[in-house]
Scaffold this active site. Sequence first.
Site, PDB file in Angstrom:
ATOM      1  N   ASP A   1       0.814  -1.229   0.000  1.00 24.82           N
ATOM      2  CA  ASP A   1       0.000   0.000   0.000  1.00 24.82           C
ATOM      3  C   ASP A   1       0.840   1.269   0.000  1.00 24.82           C
ATOM      4  O   ASP A   1       0.451   2.279   0.578  1.00 24.82           O
ATOM      5  CB  ASP A   1      -0.945   0.041   1.231  1.00 24.82           C
ATOM      6  CG  ASP A   1      -1.706  -1.242   1.412  1.00 24.82           C
ATOM      7  OD1 ASP A   1      -2.189  -1.771   0.405  1.00 24.82           O
ATOM      8  OD2 ASP A   1      -1.792  -1.728   2.549  1.00 24.82           O
TER       9      ASP A   1
ATOM     10  N   HIS B   1      -3.940  -1.936  -6.336  1.00 23.19           N
ATOM     11  CA  HIS B   1      -3.292  -0.729  -6.846  1.00 23.19           C
ATOM     12  C   HIS B   1      -4.353   0.281  -7.271  1.00 23.19           C
ATOM     13  O   HIS B   1      -5.177  -0.010  -8.125  1.00 23.19           O
ATOM     14  CB  HIS B   1      -2.359  -1.082  -8.007  1.00 23.19           C
ATOM     15  CG  HIS B   1      -1.193  -1.934  -7.578  1.00 23.19           C
ATOM     16  ND1 HIS B   1      -0.352  -2.561  -8.449  1.00 23.19           N
ATOM     17  CD2 HIS B   1      -0.743  -2.249  -6.345  1.00 23.19           C
ATOM     18  CE1 HIS B   1       0.569  -3.228  -7.760  1.00 23.19           C
ATOM     19  NE2 HIS B   1       0.340  -3.054  -6.491  1.00 23.19           N
TER      20      HIS B   1
HETATM   21  P1  IMP Z   1      -1.576 -12.753   1.876  1.00 25.96           P
HETATM   22  O1  IMP Z   1      -0.655 -12.173   0.861  1.00 25.96           O
HETATM   23  O2  IMP Z   1      -3.034 -12.567   1.516  1.00 25.96           O
HETATM   24  O3  IMP Z   1      -1.252 -14.176   2.222  1.00 25.96           O
HETATM   25  O4  IMP Z   1      -1.394 -11.928   3.241  1.00 25.96           O
HETATM   26  C1  IMP Z   1      -0.218 -12.005   4.037  1.00 25.96           C
HETATM   27  C2  IMP Z   1       0.047 -10.667   4.719  1.00 25.96           C
HETATM   28  O5  IMP Z   1       0.428  -9.713   3.744  1.00 25.96           O
HETATM   29  C3  IMP Z   1      -1.170 -10.068   5.424  1.00 25.96           C
HETATM   30  O6  IMP Z   1      -0.719  -9.328   6.544  1.00 25.96           O
HETATM   31  C4  IMP Z   1      -1.736  -9.109   4.399  1.00 25.96           C
HETATM   32  O7  IMP Z   1      -2.490  -8.066   4.989  1.00 25.96           O
HETATM   33  C5  IMP Z   1      -0.457  -8.595   3.768  1.00 25.96           C
HETATM   34  N1  IMP Z   1      -0.593  -8.148   2.384  1.00 25.96           N
HETATM   35  C6  IMP Z   1      -0.513  -8.904   1.264  1.00 25.96           C
HETATM   36  N2  IMP Z   1      -0.599  -8.144   0.169  1.00 25.96           N
HETATM   37  C7  IMP Z   1      -0.703  -6.886   0.597  1.00 25.96           C
HETATM   38  C8  IMP Z   1      -0.798  -5.624  -0.087  1.00 25.96           C
HETATM   39  O8  IMP Z   1      -0.747  -5.508  -1.320  1.00 25.96           O
HETATM   40  N3  IMP Z   1      -0.915  -4.536   0.719  1.00 25.96           N
HETATM   41  C9  IMP Z   1      -0.907  -4.619   2.081  1.00 25.96           C
HETATM   42  N4  IMP Z   1      -0.800  -5.764   2.749  1.00 25.96           N
HETATM   43  C10 IMP Z   1      -0.713  -6.887   2.007  1.00 25.96           C
END
Ligand code: IMP
Length: 442
Positions: free
Chosen positions: A15, A43
């Site tokens: 983010d 995005h």
């Molecule tokens: P996952 O990628 O859905 O397995 O999430 C794993 C961790 O990464 C969690 O804490 C999510 O909130 C964080 N996360 C994954 N992708 C993003 C992103 O694009 N922005 C912010 N947090 C993310």
Amino acid sequence: MNKKHLCVFGLGWGDEGKGKIVDLLGGSFDVVTRFNGGANAGHTIRIGSERFALHLIPTGLIRPGMLGMIGPGVVVDPITLFEEIDQLLERGIDVAGRLVISDRAHLVMPYHKIEDKLHEGAASDKTRIGTTARGIGPCYADKARRSVAVRFCDLLYEDGLPQRISSIVAGKRASFQALFGQHGGLNTEAVLSLLDTARQRLSPFIANTTCWLREQIATGKRVLFEGANGLLLDIDHGTYPFVTSSSTGPHGLAAGSGVSPQTVQRFVGTIKAYSTRVGAGPFVSELTNEMGDAIRKKGHEYGTTTGRPRRCGWFDAVATRYAVNLTGCTDVALMHLDTLGGFDHVGICVSYNIDGEQTNEFPSDPHLLSRAKPVFEYVEGWSDELAGIRRFEDLPSATRDYISRIESLIETPISIASVGADRAETLVHDRFRNILSEMTNA
Ligand code: IMP
């Protein structure tokens, strides 16, 4: 030496405004390539009154004439992809003939999303990662296991895919039942029907992107590589286990897109002027007070993918310097400077105190990291009126001092600064403009 290619990636926990920077720089490039992650990324781009939120389609495709590629390192949820293709079409943007998807990319299947949700639901408060529930971890886990993985080339050419899928689904149902006491509504017919639709709708996009990208580069096209998530969420170098399941920095670029690591010369790391994190895990400079709430409110800090409120804190120079050093970041894009406008003072986390010892190094051990306390330095705040400013030299002196202090702490130039959500509300340093024009004319 080829000097035409650039990578934009996140230096934090996601983010950080990558979408806006990819969109801004997109005009100087011909192709934009995603190399990691999946629909967990969100995005957001605002152009005038139009707002676009993309999860899988490379952000740069919003620009007419741009080509886009989803590389082999990306995990693709076909349902999200259909939705994004349709949503863009409704707004007059057709990606047909402009988007290619690697035949090596893996599909996020319905059972990956079910497993993600069941697993998180069953986890304790201590072990829950707070994933986006997009099936990312289970899909990358199946990729590593190999026998149960499904790739786009399988969709096109695997004889007996329906039989293999039926047996995978039976195995998943049994394992969900054993682990979580339920199969989460998973059924074979629905999965097979989704794969049929995916084959029909996505076949025209599937390609050997390794050849495709090599050809683009050989014919002089300039490529922008678009990272997803952020370096502190990297599977190897992030705050493990509270990370995502892919390589989120430039080190993931070569593997995830199928080019040599020498391909890219410029690495633009994006980071907000304060820190945020969504989901669980250590966050040393977090503000769990009114100031944190005020930043969240002012910066609209709610997840693009999940809508969850983001945790907010002061800029963490220790974590950012670690991310910059690890990735060879050449330029930093400092985002959301306007959000910090209007506060009396602004804090920077300049070092950590761990068990009474002060350190500037970001600990690799999560146990140490969880004991780290922030050492804040405070600087004078600035006015709320940054939106109309277009040049670094026109920023209030307190904002320029803040930028200089961060540059010296992270030992990297801030080449771009954002003072609002719109494409126009961005300051690009002359030094970087010259580099871009050199790249464009190379
Ligand atoms: P996952 O990628 O859905 O397995 O999430 C794993 C961790 O990464 C969690 O804490 C999510 O909130 C964080 N996360 C994954 N992708 C993003 C992103 O694009 N922005 C912010 N947090 C993310």
